[in-house]
Design a protein around this motif. Sequence first.
Motif, PDB file in Angstrom:
ATOM      1  N   GLY A  65       0.787  -1.220   0.000  1.00  0.00           N
ATOM      2  CA  GLY A  65       0.000   0.000   0.000  1.00  0.00           C
ATOM      3  C   GLY A  65       0.817   1.266   0.000  1.00  0.00           C
ATOM      4  N   ALA A  66       2.142   1.152   0.154  1.00  0.00           N
ATOM      5  CA  ALA A  66       2.988   2.343   0.132  1.00  0.00           C
ATOM      6  C   ALA A  66       2.920   2.994  -1.245  1.00  0.00           C
ATOM      7  N   GLY A  67       2.872   4.289  -1.271  1.00  0.00           N
ATOM      8  CA  GLY A  67       2.741   5.001  -2.535  1.00  0.00           C
ATOM      9  C   GLY A  67       4.071   5.352  -3.154  1.00  0.00           C
ATOM     10  N   ILE A  68       4.015   6.241  -4.155  1.00  0.00           N
ATOM     11  CA  ILE A  68       5.198   6.695  -4.872  1.00  0.00           C
ATOM     12  C   ILE A  68       5.545   8.097  -4.387  1.00  0.00           C
ATOM     13  N   SER A  77       3.249   4.426 -11.078  1.00  0.00           N
ATOM     14  CA  SER A  77       1.979   4.816 -10.478  1.00  0.00           C
ATOM     15  C   SER A  77       1.474   3.724  -9.552  1.00  0.00           C
ATOM     16  N   GLY A  78       0.435   4.069  -8.805  1.00  0.00           N
ATOM     17  CA  GLY A  78      -0.214   3.103  -7.938  1.00  0.00           C
ATOM     18  C   GLY A  78       0.458   2.977  -6.585  1.00  0.00           C
ATOM     19  N   THR A  79       0.111   1.910  -5.890  1.00  0.00           N
ATOM     20  CA  THR A  79       0.687   1.636  -4.581  1.00  0.00           C
ATOM     21  C   THR A  79       1.398   0.293  -4.611  1.00  0.00           C
ATOM     22  N   ASN A  80       2.247   0.071  -3.614  1.00  0.00           N
ATOM     23  CA  ASN A  80       3.025  -1.158  -3.552  1.00  0.00           C
ATOM     24  C   ASN A  80       2.110  -2.364  -3.372  1.00  0.00           C
ATOM     25  N   THR A  81       2.232  -3.320  -4.297  1.00  0.00           N
ATOM     26  CA  THR A  81       1.399  -4.526  -4.238  1.00  0.00           C
ATOM     27  C   THR A  81       2.165  -5.745  -3.736  1.00  0.00           C
ATOM     28  N   SER A  84       0.866  -8.020  -0.821  1.00  0.00           N
ATOM     29  CA  SER A  84      -0.553  -7.754  -0.588  1.00  0.00           C
ATOM     30  C   SER A  84      -1.395  -9.015  -0.705  1.00  0.00           C
ATOM     31  N   ASP A 132       6.481   5.730   1.970  1.00  0.00           N
ATOM     32  CA  ASP A 132       6.369   5.550   0.535  1.00  0.00           C
ATOM     33  C   ASP A 132       7.702   5.128  -0.065  1.00  0.00           C
ATOM     34  N   TRP A 146       5.346  -1.847  -8.205  1.00  0.00           N
ATOM     35  CA  TRP A 146       4.408  -0.840  -8.702  1.00  0.00           C
ATOM     36  C   TRP A 146       4.213  -1.032 -10.210  1.00  0.00           C
TER      37      TRP A 146
END
Length: 302
Positions: A65-68, A77-81, A84, A132, A146
């Motif tokens: 869920g960590a972002g960029i 783009s997006g969040t760390n998957t 997950s 992030d 990401w």
Amino acid sequence: MNGSTPRLRLPHRRTPYGALLLASALWLLLLAPGSGLAFTLLFGKWDDPTPGTPAVVTWGFIAPGAGIAPIAPVAWSGTNTLGSGDPLLDPRARIDAVHGAGAFDAALERAFATWAAATNVTFVRVADSAGDFAGVTSPDIRIGAWAFGDPAAGAGFGPPGNDLLFPDALAGDLALDHEDLFTIAVGGEGDAIPRLAGAILNDLESLMLHEIGHTLGLGHSDVVDGVMCGFIPGDPFDPGDCVGEVIRRQLRADDVAGIRALYGAPATPVPMSSPFALGLLALALACFAAQRIAPRRRRRTG
């Protein structure tokens, strides 16, 4: 070195040590693979910035869920998957589903172990400090996934110029493109990586070995079958003729020379390959034989 420097004792002039040593030096130069060093060093190294000194490097997985962070490449783009558990976007979950629980972590740890065996770097897995991508500096190597928006399957960022004094939030971070396909290919070194319905699969251990090399301070080399040979269009350091889509889990001589230029030789010597071991054994036997047949001076008795 501490203490006095040992003196070189020259052999008897009729003992062919000089010729033997010269022959052995030529043998090493001619047979040593990759003797023409071609690696590119990135800026900086971990811990002591002095080239050839050891380091302790920490690593861990970025929390899902960590972002960029703003300084990351704008195409991402997006969040760390990673971690997950999403079967569509989590490379770790997909690898473990196909190859068994823990397969992803095991492949990654093998890649770390390969570098550790070649140089004086100790890797320690620790918990992530949260934040992030490129948002914090601990651990040294932070790993996540990401959407890249470009052809790269992974990206490793080099260490800071001196992390004792000038920490860099982006330094050491390693990212996978969760839109790419990863596998643990079956086969030996140099074997082709199978495709899936025509799509390219990335051997996870091979890819991680390459990206970890970047996080330690190595750039691309022009050794076409080397671990650090790159595939970036327009990169002036990429010759464009790397041997691709094959299993590459073993360092070449150029890779080893590059990493040792940064961190020195391993504390425990790496086992020698058979040709080198046999060559050194032959040299030792030749020197022993030369000593046995060399003329000896008689002791004067009065």
